[in-house]
Design a protein around this motif. Sequence first.
Motif, PDB file in Angstrom:
ATOM      1  N   GLU A 173       1.221 -14.631   9.295  1.00 17.88           N
ATOM      2  CA  GLU A 173      -0.033 -14.044   8.848  1.00 17.88           C
ATOM      3  C   GLU A 173       0.110 -13.239   7.559  1.00 17.88           C
ATOM      4  O   GLU A 173      -0.857 -12.631   7.090  1.00 17.88           O
ATOM      5  N   GLN A 174       1.299 -13.229   6.984  1.00 20.18           N
ATOM      6  CA  GLN A 174       1.498 -12.504   5.731  1.00 20.18           C
ATOM      7  C   GLN A 174       0.963 -13.302   4.543  1.00 20.18           C
ATOM      8  O   GLN A 174       1.183 -14.503   4.438  1.00 20.18           O
ATOM      9  N   CYS A 175       0.268 -12.625   3.646  1.00 23.03           N
ATOM     10  CA  CYS A 175      -0.301 -13.254   2.450  1.00 23.03           C
ATOM     11  C   CYS A 175       0.804 -13.763   1.529  1.00 23.03           C
ATOM     12  O   CYS A 175       1.880 -13.163   1.437  1.00 23.03           O
ATOM     13  N   CYS A 176       0.538 -14.863   0.840  1.00 22.25           N
ATOM     14  CA  CYS A 176       1.522 -15.409  -0.101  1.00 22.25           C
ATOM     15  C   CYS A 176       1.499 -14.694  -1.446  1.00 22.25           C
ATOM     16  O   CYS A 176       2.351 -14.939  -2.299  1.00 22.25           O
ATOM     17  N   GLY A 177       0.476 -13.833  -1.661  1.00 24.20           N
ATOM     18  CA  GLY A 177       0.412 -13.080  -2.909  1.00 24.20           C
ATOM     19  C   GLY A 177      -0.524 -13.653  -3.946  1.00 24.20           C
ATOM     20  O   GLY A 177      -0.717 -13.045  -4.999  1.00 24.20           O
ATOM     21  N   PHE A 178      -1.116 -14.818  -3.674  1.00 20.73           N
ATOM     22  CA  PHE A 178      -2.029 -15.396  -4.667  1.00 20.73           C
ATOM     23  C   PHE A 178      -3.321 -14.588  -4.716  1.00 20.73           C
ATOM     24  O   PHE A 178      -3.601 -13.921  -5.696  1.00 20.73           O
ATOM     25  N   GLY A 179      -4.118 -14.678  -3.687  1.00 26.94           N
ATOM     26  CA  GLY A 179      -5.302 -13.813  -3.575  1.00 26.94           C
ATOM     27  C   GLY A 179      -6.307 -13.957  -4.688  1.00 26.94           C
ATOM     28  O   GLY A 179      -6.963 -12.975  -5.047  1.00 26.94           O
ATOM     29  N   GLY A 180      -6.433 -15.145  -5.266  1.00 30.47           N
ATOM     30  CA  GLY A 180      -7.403 -15.331  -6.346  1.00 30.47           C
ATOM     31  C   GLY A 180      -7.066 -14.472  -7.549  1.00 30.47           C
ATOM     32  O   GLY A 180      -6.007 -14.606  -8.173  1.00 30.47           O
ATOM     33  N   THR A 181      -7.955 -13.529  -7.874  1.00 28.87           N
ATOM     34  CA  THR A 181      -7.724 -12.667  -9.039  1.00 28.87           C
ATOM     35  C   THR A 181      -6.674 -11.587  -8.767  1.00 28.87           C
ATOM     36  O   THR A 181      -6.232 -10.915  -9.698  1.00 28.87           O
ATOM     37  N   PHE A 182      -6.248 -11.427  -7.514  1.00 25.95           N
ATOM     38  CA  PHE A 182      -5.240 -10.418  -7.181  1.00 25.95           C
ATOM     39  C   PHE A 182      -3.952 -10.656  -7.957  1.00 25.95           C
ATOM     40  O   PHE A 182      -3.333  -9.723  -8.475  1.00 25.95           O
ATOM     41  N   CYS A 183      -3.521 -11.933  -8.049  1.00 23.12           N
ATOM     42  CA  CYS A 183      -2.257 -12.230  -8.723  1.00 23.12           C
ATOM     43  C   CYS A 183      -2.329 -11.959 -10.224  1.00 23.12           C
ATOM     44  O   CYS A 183      -1.294 -11.781 -10.874  1.00 23.12           O
ATOM     45  N   VAL A 184      -3.547 -11.928 -10.766  1.00 19.43           N
ATOM     46  CA  VAL A 184      -3.723 -11.609 -12.188  1.00 19.43           C
ATOM     47  C   VAL A 184      -3.753 -10.102 -12.390  1.00 19.43           C
ATOM     48  O   VAL A 184      -3.157  -9.569 -13.340  1.00 19.43           O
ATOM     49  N   LYS A 185      -4.415  -9.407 -11.500  1.00 19.54           N
ATOM     50  CA  LYS A 185      -4.540  -7.957 -11.622  1.00 19.54           C
ATOM     51  C   LYS A 185      -3.241  -7.229 -11.283  1.00 19.54           C
ATOM     52  O   LYS A 185      -2.924  -6.192 -11.857  1.00 19.54           O
ATOM     53  N   TYR A 186      -2.502  -7.767 -10.297  1.00 20.15           N
ATOM     54  CA  TYR A 186      -1.301  -7.094  -9.803  1.00 20.15           C
ATOM     55  C   TYR A 186      -0.127  -8.068  -9.762  1.00 20.15           C
ATOM     56  O   TYR A 186       0.393  -8.401  -8.684  1.00 20.15           O
ATOM     57  N   PRO A 187       0.333  -8.536 -10.912  1.00 23.72           N
ATOM     58  CA  PRO A 187       1.355  -9.591 -10.943  1.00 23.72           C
ATOM     59  C   PRO A 187       2.678  -9.188 -10.294  1.00 23.72           C
ATOM     60  O   PRO A 187       3.329 -10.020  -9.660  1.00 23.72           O
ATOM     61  N   GLU A 188       3.105  -7.941 -10.451  1.00 22.18           N
ATOM     62  CA  GLU A 188       4.390  -7.540  -9.876  1.00 22.18           C
ATOM     63  C   GLU A 188       4.329  -7.526  -8.350  1.00 22.18           C
ATOM     64  O   GLU A 188       5.262  -7.989  -7.673  1.00 22.18           O
ATOM     65  N   ILE A 189       3.234  -7.018  -7.795  1.00 24.34           N
ATOM     66  CA  ILE A 189       3.076  -7.022  -6.341  1.00 24.34           C
ATOM     67  C   ILE A 189       2.967  -8.452  -5.831  1.00 24.34           C
ATOM     68  O   ILE A 189       3.581  -8.820  -4.821  1.00 24.34           O
ATOM     69  N   SER A 190       2.199  -9.270  -6.548  1.00 31.03           N
ATOM     70  CA  SER A 190       2.019 -10.665  -6.161  1.00 31.03           C
ATOM     71  C   SER A 190       3.349 -11.409  -6.143  1.00 31.03           C
ATOM     72  O   SER A 190       3.635 -12.174  -5.215  1.00 31.03           O
ATOM     73  N   THR A 191       4.174 -11.162  -7.154  1.00 33.57           N
ATOM     74  CA  THR A 191       5.475 -11.836  -7.231  1.00 33.57           C
ATOM     75  C   THR A 191       6.368 -11.437  -6.067  1.00 33.57           C
ATOM     76  O   THR A 191       7.060 -12.275  -5.479  1.00 33.57           O
ATOM     77  N   ARG A 192       6.355 -10.162  -5.708  1.00 35.31           N
ATOM     78  CA  ARG A 192       7.168  -9.714  -4.582  1.00 35.31           C
ATOM     79  C   ARG A 192       6.682 -10.357  -3.276  1.00 35.31           C
ATOM     80  O   ARG A 192       7.485 -10.782  -2.432  1.00 35.31           O
ATOM     81  N   MET A 193       5.372 -10.472  -3.140  1.00 35.43           N
ATOM     82  CA  MET A 193       4.809 -11.060  -1.917  1.00 35.43           C
ATOM     83  C   MET A 193       5.173 -12.535  -1.791  1.00 35.43           C
ATOM     84  O   MET A 193       5.570 -12.995  -0.710  1.00 35.43           O
ATOM     85  N   VAL A 194       5.067 -13.278  -2.873  1.00 36.72           N
ATOM     86  CA  VAL A 194       5.395 -14.704  -2.788  1.00 36.72           C
ATOM     87  C   VAL A 194       6.897 -14.909  -2.620  1.00 36.72           C
ATOM     88  O   VAL A 194       7.333 -15.870  -1.970  1.00 36.72           O
ATOM     89  N   THR A 195       7.704 -14.006  -3.170  1.00 32.16           N
ATOM     90  CA  THR A 195       9.153 -14.085  -2.970  1.00 32.16           C
ATOM     91  C   THR A 195       9.504 -13.900  -1.499  1.00 32.16           C
ATOM     92  O   THR A 195      10.334 -14.630  -0.941  1.00 32.16           O
ATOM     93  N   ASP A 196       8.860 -12.937  -0.851  1.00 35.64           N
ATOM     94  CA  ASP A 196       9.078 -12.731   0.576  1.00 35.64           C
ATOM     95  C   ASP A 196       8.592 -13.927   1.391  1.00 35.64           C
ATOM     96  O   ASP A 196       9.244 -14.351   2.357  1.00 35.64           O
ATOM     97  N   LYS A 197       7.460 -14.473   0.998  1.00 30.23           N
ATOM     98  CA  LYS A 197       6.912 -15.625   1.715  1.00 30.23           C
ATOM     99  C   LYS A 197       7.834 -16.831   1.600  1.00 30.23           C
ATOM    100  O   LYS A 197       8.088 -17.539   2.589  1.00 30.23           O
ATOM    101  N   VAL A 198       8.360 -17.076   0.421  1.00 30.66           N
ATOM    102  CA  VAL A 198       9.258 -18.200   0.205  1.00 30.66           C
ATOM    103  C   VAL A 198      10.545 -18.022   1.007  1.00 30.66           C
ATOM    104  O   VAL A 198      11.100 -18.994   1.549  1.00 30.66           O
ATOM    105  N   ALA A 199      11.046 -16.796   1.094  1.00 36.09           N
ATOM    106  CA  ALA A 199      12.245 -16.548   1.908  1.00 36.09           C
ATOM    107  C   ALA A 199      11.978 -16.893   3.369  1.00 36.09           C
ATOM    108  O   ALA A 199      12.839 -17.467   4.061  1.00 36.09           O
TER     109      ALA A 199
END
Length: 255
Positions: A173-199
């Motif tokens: 249930e954890q978000c992948c970090g994309f979140g539409g405009t979220f990944c544009v507004k908060y790229p560092e947080i988004s990158t950490r989230m997708v890194t965790d998801k990929v792991a």
Amino acid sequence: MQSRPRVALFVTCLVDLYRPTVGFAAIRLLEAAGCTVEVPPTQTCCGQPAYNAGDRATARDLARAVVDAFLSYDHVVVPSGSCGGTIAHHYPSLFEDDPQYRPRAEALAAKTHELTSFLVDVMGMDQTLARYDGVAAYHDSCSGLRELGVRAQPRRLLAAVPGLSVKELAEPEQCCGFGGTFCVKYPEISTRMVTDKVADIRATGADTLLAGDMGCLLNMAGRLKREGSDIRVRHVAEVLAGLTEEVAPIGEAAP
């Protein structure tokens, strides 16, 4: 004899621009389930990016066009939890002060479905159209899961695919970090989230990643590629419809 339901496919921007095969897969699945499928030619963006950015005026303009194009159909089906959630949950509130479009938006919302949910919950589909040899991890998109209740439906269909086994993520249930405009507004947080998801995905040992939202899939495919992973990334509709031989996995060049 009961007539075939007349279904409109809302293609979505990302499918149209990046992965048209998903649209063809959706049509193949809907027809196999007994539907008459049409793709309204005047459709455009559902308005979600504008809505998320707080631009309600643009979101309403786009939503009016969608309402006008799709309201006459028996059902509207979307191969995306995020776009489906926008239409089914947010359109009525967009028109809360509009006596003309509020009831029209509510009527459209009531008959809008995510693809796998429609196939299972409305059409009672319990078979698929193809074999897929592999082990898949399945990602639940936030909108599909939380707004539309899509979780069991894709897994039920995937369980019927010969040759395929599905591994559950440790934190599905954890978000992948994309979140539409979220990944544009908060790229560092988004990158950490997708890194965790990929792991989490890699830890399953799966050779394939499946999901029902192109935004999530593009985001995770990009991160997997940057990490040098050979996990194949596909929209769930492509596997269910047997179109995996016709197009390369997401993020990979065609042979």
